[in-house]
Motif scaffolding. Structure first.
Motif, PDB file in Angstrom:
ATOM      1  N   TRP A 218       0.828  -1.209   0.000  1.00  0.00           N
ATOM      2  CA  TRP A 218       0.000   0.000   0.000  1.00  0.00           C
ATOM      3  C   TRP A 218       0.858   1.253   0.000  1.00  0.00           C
ATOM      4  CZ3 TRP A 218      -4.232  -1.052   4.245  1.00  0.00           C
ATOM      5  CH2 TRP A 218      -5.017  -2.131   3.845  1.00  0.00           C
ATOM      6  N   GLY A 219       0.684   2.098  -0.987  1.00  0.00           N
ATOM      7  CA  GLY A 219       1.325   3.406  -1.018  1.00  0.00           C
ATOM      8  C   GLY A 219       2.819   3.405  -1.255  1.00  0.00           C
ATOM      9  N   VAL A 220       3.372   2.325  -1.745  1.00  0.00           N
ATOM     10  CA  VAL A 220       4.817   2.262  -1.966  1.00  0.00           C
ATOM     11  C   VAL A 220       5.154   2.947  -3.290  1.00  0.00           C
ATOM     12  CG1 VAL A 220       6.779   0.737  -2.379  1.00  0.00           C
ATOM     13  CG2 VAL A 220       5.103   0.157  -0.649  1.00  0.00           C
ATOM     14  N   ARG A 221       6.111   3.836  -3.219  1.00  0.00           N
ATOM     15  CA  ARG A 221       6.623   4.511  -4.415  1.00  0.00           C
ATOM     16  C   ARG A 221       8.126   4.273  -4.471  1.00  0.00           C
ATOM     17  NH1 ARG A 221       3.646   8.228  -7.098  1.00  0.00           N
ATOM     18  NH2 ARG A 221       5.561   9.294  -7.701  1.00  0.00           N
TER      19      ARG A 221
ATOM     20  N   SER B  14      14.540   0.826  -7.859  1.00  0.00           N
ATOM     21  CA  SER B  14      13.245   0.343  -7.387  1.00  0.00           C
ATOM     22  C   SER B  14      13.122   0.343  -5.869  1.00  0.00           C
ATOM     23  CB  SER B  14      13.001  -1.068  -7.910  1.00  0.00           C
ATOM     24  OG  SER B  14      14.014  -1.941  -7.435  1.00  0.00           O
ATOM     25  N   ALA B  15      14.139   0.824  -5.165  1.00  0.00           N
ATOM     26  CA  ALA B  15      14.073   0.888  -3.699  1.00  0.00           C
ATOM     27  C   ALA B  15      12.971   1.861  -3.280  1.00  0.00           C
ATOM     28  CB  ALA B  15      15.412   1.334  -3.127  1.00  0.00           C
ATOM     29  N   PRO B  16      12.176   1.489  -2.277  1.00  0.00           N
ATOM     30  CA  PRO B  16      11.063   2.352  -1.886  1.00  0.00           C
ATOM     31  C   PRO B  16      11.524   3.633  -1.201  1.00  0.00           C
ATOM     32  CG  PRO B  16      11.198   0.472  -0.427  1.00  0.00           C
ATOM     33  CD  PRO B  16      12.212   0.265  -1.494  1.00  0.00           C
ATOM     34  N   VAL B  17      10.739   4.674  -1.404  1.00  0.00           N
ATOM     35  CA  VAL B  17      10.959   5.945  -0.731  1.00  0.00           C
ATOM     36  C   VAL B  17       9.944   6.017   0.401  1.00  0.00           C
ATOM     37  CG1 VAL B  17      10.878   8.450  -1.001  1.00  0.00           C
ATOM     38  CG2 VAL B  17      11.681   7.023  -2.878  1.00  0.00           C
TER      39      VAL B  17
ATOM     40  N   LEU C  20      12.487   5.746  -8.498  1.00  0.00           N
ATOM     41  CA  LEU C  20      12.322   6.102  -9.903  1.00  0.00           C
ATOM     42  C   LEU C  20      10.988   6.804 -10.137  1.00  0.00           C
ATOM     43  CD1 LEU C  20      13.762   5.869 -12.612  1.00  0.00           C
ATOM     44  CD2 LEU C  20      12.610   3.697 -12.951  1.00  0.00           C
ATOM     45  N   GLU C  21       9.934   6.385  -9.421  1.00  0.00           N
ATOM     46  CA  GLU C  21       8.602   6.970  -9.592  1.00  0.00           C
ATOM     47  C   GLU C  21       8.460   8.333  -8.923  1.00  0.00           C
ATOM     48  OE1 GLU C  21       5.902   2.924  -9.673  1.00  0.00           O
ATOM     49  OE2 GLU C  21       6.310   3.911  -7.762  1.00  0.00           O
ATOM     50  N   ASP C  22       9.202   8.577  -7.866  1.00  0.00           N
ATOM     51  CA  ASP C  22       9.063   9.807  -7.097  1.00  0.00           C
ATOM     52  C   ASP C  22       9.886  10.922  -7.732  1.00  0.00           C
ATOM     53  OD1 ASP C  22       8.228  11.502  -5.147  1.00  0.00           O
ATOM     54  OD2 ASP C  22       9.492  10.674  -3.566  1.00  0.00           O
TER      55      ASP C  22
END
Length: 86
Positions: A24-27, A44-47, A30-32
């Motif tokens: 849930w809610g993982v970004r 791909s490490a989560p922020v 790269l996406e942020d």
């Protein structure tokens, strides 16, 4: 249900719910857009995974599920042994 049985059911349910709540809610980095990719980490490490918040949500959901399961056992709302025999 014994105390040990309750602890086992709660623990197994907690782990299953945790694996459902973790995404849930993982970004990823790269996406942020507001975050630079940290040197030495994969893109791909989560922020901000907010793991403590997810543990709290998991515990709350598990407590509600366990309460529902325990009440069906305690007040004989569902006969689980009859379901297993058929």
């Amino acid at each position: 249900m014994t105390i040990v049985g309750g602890i086992v059911v709660f623990s197994i349910t907690w782990m299953v719910v945790l694996f459902m709540v973790l995404p849930w809610g993982v970004r990823s980095q790269l996406e942020d857009e507001n975050t630079e990719i940290e040197p030495g980490t994969v893109e791909s490490a989560p922020v901000q995974p907010r793991i403590l918040r997810k543990f709290a949500i998991t515990t709350l959901v598990t407590a509600l599920l366990f309460l529902a399961f325990w009440s069906t056992l305690e007040f004989d709302l569902i006969d689980y042994r009859a379901l297993i025999e058929n």
